[in-house]
Design a protein around this motif. Sequence first.
Motif, PDB file in Angstrom:
ATOM      1  N   GLN A  20       0.835  -1.203   0.000  1.00 17.18           N
ATOM      2  CA  GLN A  20       0.000   0.000   0.000  1.00 17.18           C
ATOM      3  C   GLN A  20       0.870   1.254   0.000  1.00 17.18           C
ATOM      4  OE1 GLN A  20      -3.394  -0.019  -0.018  1.00 17.18           O
ATOM      5  NE2 GLN A  20      -3.653   2.200   0.116  1.00 17.18           N
ATOM      6  N   ALA A  72      -6.475  -1.336  -5.242  1.00 14.02           N
ATOM      7  CA  ALA A  72      -7.490  -0.465  -4.652  1.00 14.02           C
ATOM      8  C   ALA A  72      -8.873  -1.105  -4.713  1.00 14.02           C
ATOM      9  CB  ALA A  72      -7.500   0.889  -5.355  1.00 14.02           C
ATOM     10  N   ALA A  73      -9.186  -1.740  -5.840  1.00  7.67           N
ATOM     11  CA  ALA A  73     -10.502  -2.376  -5.980  1.00  7.67           C
ATOM     12  C   ALA A  73     -10.677  -3.502  -4.974  1.00  7.67           C
ATOM     13  CB  ALA A  73     -10.677  -2.904  -7.411  1.00  7.67           C
ATOM     14  N   ARG A  87      -9.345  -3.785  -2.056  1.00  2.00           N
ATOM     15  CA  ARG A  87      -9.478  -3.264  -0.698  1.00  2.00           C
ATOM     16  C   ARG A  87     -10.773  -2.515  -0.476  1.00  2.00           C
ATOM     17  NH1 ARG A  87      -5.799  -5.853  -1.596  1.00  2.00           N
ATOM     18  NH2 ARG A  87      -4.655  -6.728   0.136  1.00  2.00           N
ATOM     19  N   ASN A  88     -11.492  -2.205  -1.554  1.00  2.00           N
ATOM     20  CA  ASN A  88     -12.755  -1.482  -1.420  1.00  2.00           C
ATOM     21  C   ASN A  88     -13.973  -2.397  -1.515  1.00  2.00           C
ATOM     22  OD1 ASN A  88     -11.562   1.053  -1.124  1.00  2.00           O
ATOM     23  ND2 ASN A  88     -11.388   1.348  -3.346  1.00  2.00           N
ATOM     24  N   ARG A  89     -13.704  -3.695  -1.571  1.00  2.00           N
ATOM     25  CA  ARG A  89     -14.834  -4.640  -1.669  1.00  2.00           C
ATOM     26  C   ARG A  89     -15.543  -4.744  -0.321  1.00  2.00           C
ATOM     27  NH1 ARG A  89     -11.458  -9.320  -4.861  1.00  2.00           N
ATOM     28  NH2 ARG A  89     -11.439  -8.304  -6.911  1.00  2.00           N
TER      29      ARG A  89
END
Length: 204
Positions: free
Chosen positions: A139, A199-200, A202-204
């Motif tokens: 990250q 990023a996708a 971690r945004n689930r």
Amino acid sequence: MSAPPTTLLFASPAEEAAIREAVRHADPLTLGAGRVLARPAHGAALLGFLSDPAVSGPIYDLPRPFTLDRVAAWIAEGETLHERGEGLLILTRNEAGEILSYAKITVWPERASGELGGALRASYQSSGAGGDGAPRTIQWMFERLSLRVICLTAALDNIRSARLIDRIGFTRMGERDSVRGDGSVRRSLYWEMTREAWAAARNR
């Protein structure tokens, strides 16, 4: 020797310059307590750390055979890459000054790409420390260094690292040859991750 990711990106001159500046001015303490850039004064402690086969055994690009002079040269190489904006050699130390881990970040600014390698002290392995530290460092590389692709490798028989890399969501890309410092070749498992995919996930 590290090799750039298989995925071919091209950074604009402005993006390349920004990445180099980000690497040069990166503060290891933003990764967590006890992080420092490797310096000549760390040579003896780093030699002791790397001399443990449980730490260094699976890693192809270390300065073998381990001697104080070779470790000093490795640290100096890390300092040169840092000055160029092309890499960071980061140590994690405890209050007694003992080295708990190292992270070697190689950056190709012209490709907005990087690679992460490293190892934990034997007593920290299989404790969950790697599972916490690796995602935090990934990250950090995407955010602080503005990289767009990160690649990882592991020896074909390094099951522990392979499981960790799979678990944090990197995509397997087959195998590649990793060149050791002595010119010999090690066949390695190979993974990649894009900033968007990271990023996708971690945004689930």
